[in-house]
Design a protein around this motif. Structure first.
Motif, PDB file in Angstrom:
ATOM      1  N   ARG A  78      -7.355  11.165  -0.305  1.00 25.19           N
ATOM      2  CA  ARG A  78      -7.273  10.903  -1.807  1.00 25.19           C
ATOM      3  C   ARG A  78      -6.056   9.947  -2.099  1.00 25.19           C
ATOM      4  NH1 ARG A  78     -10.954  12.960  -4.798  1.00 25.19           N
ATOM      5  NH2 ARG A  78      -9.792  13.222  -6.619  1.00 25.19           N
ATOM      6  N   THR A  79      -5.044  10.061  -1.375  1.00 30.48           N
ATOM      7  CA  THR A  79      -3.806   9.499  -1.575  1.00 30.48           C
ATOM      8  C   THR A  79      -4.082   7.932  -1.486  1.00 30.48           C
ATOM      9  OG1 THR A  79      -2.142  10.866  -0.774  1.00 30.48           O
ATOM     10  CG2 THR A  79      -1.420   8.924  -0.823  1.00 30.48           C
ATOM     11  N   LEU A  80      -4.876   7.673   0.035  1.00 31.46           N
ATOM     12  CA  LEU A  80      -4.879   6.146  -0.036  1.00 31.46           C
ATOM     13  C   LEU A  80      -6.057   5.685  -0.782  1.00 31.46           C
ATOM     14  CD1 LEU A  80      -4.978   6.243   4.212  1.00 31.46           C
ATOM     15  CD2 LEU A  80      -3.375   5.441   2.699  1.00 31.46           C
ATOM     16  N   LEU A  81      -6.782   6.507  -1.414  1.00 29.70           N
ATOM     17  CA  LEU A  81      -7.954   6.067  -2.301  1.00 29.70           C
ATOM     18  C   LEU A  81      -7.261   5.670  -3.452  1.00 29.70           C
ATOM     19  CD1 LEU A  81     -10.910   5.997  -3.650  1.00 29.70           C
ATOM     20  CD2 LEU A  81     -10.612   8.316  -3.970  1.00 29.70           C
ATOM     21  N   PHE A  82      -6.237   6.701  -3.997  1.00 26.79           N
ATOM     22  CA  PHE A  82      -5.737   6.272  -5.208  1.00 26.79           C
ATOM     23  C   PHE A  82      -4.716   4.977  -5.244  1.00 26.79           C
ATOM     24  CE2 PHE A  82      -6.528  10.606  -6.634  1.00 26.79           C
ATOM     25  CZ  PHE A  82      -6.846  10.283  -8.097  1.00 26.79           C
ATOM     26  N   ALA A  83      -4.117   4.712  -3.808  1.00 23.40           N
ATOM     27  CA  ALA A  83      -3.526   3.526  -3.731  1.00 23.40           C
ATOM     28  C   ALA A  83      -4.421   2.486  -3.846  1.00 23.40           C
ATOM     29  CB  ALA A  83      -2.778   3.394  -2.265  1.00 23.40           C
ATOM     30  N   ILE A 141       0.971  -1.204   0.031  1.00 22.40           N
ATOM     31  CA  ILE A 141      -0.016   0.101  -0.182  1.00 22.40           C
ATOM     32  C   ILE A 141       0.822   1.377  -0.011  1.00 22.40           C
ATOM     33  CG2 ILE A 141      -1.562   1.386   1.228  1.00 22.40           C
ATOM     34  CD1 ILE A 141      -2.537  -1.512   2.367  1.00 22.40           C
ATOM     35  N   GLU A 142       1.971   1.231   0.730  1.00 21.69           N
ATOM     36  CA  GLU A 142       2.962   2.555   0.878  1.00 21.69           C
ATOM     37  C   GLU A 142       3.402   2.772  -0.699  1.00 21.69           C
ATOM     38  OE1 GLU A 142       5.335   5.456   1.854  1.00 21.69           O
ATOM     39  OE2 GLU A 142       3.661   4.628   2.937  1.00 21.69           O
ATOM     40  N   ARG A 143       3.727   1.573  -1.197  1.00 24.37           N
ATOM     41  CA  ARG A 143       4.440   1.863  -2.421  1.00 24.37           C
ATOM     42  C   ARG A 143       3.451   2.537  -3.432  1.00 24.37           C
ATOM     43  NH1 ARG A 143       7.356  -2.613  -1.066  1.00 24.37           N
ATOM     44  NH2 ARG A 143       5.956  -4.351  -1.970  1.00 24.37           N
ATOM     45  N   LYS A 144       2.300   1.919  -3.459  1.00 23.45           N
ATOM     46  CA  LYS A 144       1.006   2.618  -4.260  1.00 23.45           C
ATOM     47  C   LYS A 144       0.829   4.123  -3.868  1.00 23.45           C
ATOM     48  CE  LYS A 144       0.706  -0.911  -7.004  1.00 23.45           C
ATOM     49  NZ  LYS A 144       1.537  -0.922  -7.951  1.00 23.45           N
ATOM     50  N   ALA A 145       0.825   4.387  -2.602  1.00 28.09           N
ATOM     51  CA  ALA A 145       0.586   5.731  -2.141  1.00 28.09           C
ATOM     52  C   ALA A 145       1.915   6.584  -2.512  1.00 28.09           C
ATOM     53  CB  ALA A 145       0.395   5.555  -0.658  1.00 28.09           C
ATOM     54  N   ARG A 146       2.819   6.303  -2.386  1.00 27.89           N
ATOM     55  CA  ARG A 146       4.156   7.105  -3.063  1.00 27.89           C
ATOM     56  C   ARG A 146       3.831   7.567  -4.599  1.00 27.89           C
ATOM     57  NH1 ARG A 146       8.559   3.572  -1.904  1.00 27.89           N
ATOM     58  NH2 ARG A 146       7.791   2.896   0.074  1.00 27.89           N
TER      59      ARG A 146
END
Length: 111
Positions: A50-55, A32-37
């Motif tokens: 929104r960061t977590l939504l996109f992840a 999840i962290e990689r996708k959030a980045r």
């Protein structure tokens, strides 16, 4: 009951889990962290939500692609060949890893 701390998108999350699941949760948090980045790099200034939504959307998209790929390969298999499902799973994962490797190697588009 075990306790663990996960770090995702610059935030700390303290969780309880079953004993022995700490490493697995840390691994999932890393995904999840990689996708959030990636989301933060592609669209600077995103809020935490929104960061977590996109992840989550990135991960759901990958899962959807893998399910379609597996379904397509299963349809292509002859019914009487007695093929090993483990071999099929490895082939699907290998193809997916190659696709992800190509995506990671590609430069990020300019925002």
């Amino acid at each position: 009951m075990a306790e663990t701390t996960l770090y995702i998108a610059g935030r700390q999350y303290d969780l309880r889990c079953r004993d022995g699941e700490e490493a697995h949760l840390a691994h999932l948090a890393g995904l999840i962290e990689r996708k959030a980045r990636l989301a933060q790099q592609a669209t600077p200034g995103l809020t935490e939500v929104r960061t977590l939504l996109f992840a989550a959307l990135f991960l759901a998209d990958e899962l959807n692609d893998m399910k379609r790929e597996v379904a397509g390969r299963q349809e292509a298999l002859p019914l009487d060949d007695g093929g090993d499902p483990a071999v099929l799973a490895i082939e699907v994962l290998t193809a997916r890893l190659e696709k992800l490797s190509d995506r990671l190697a590609a430069p990020l588009p300019d925002a």
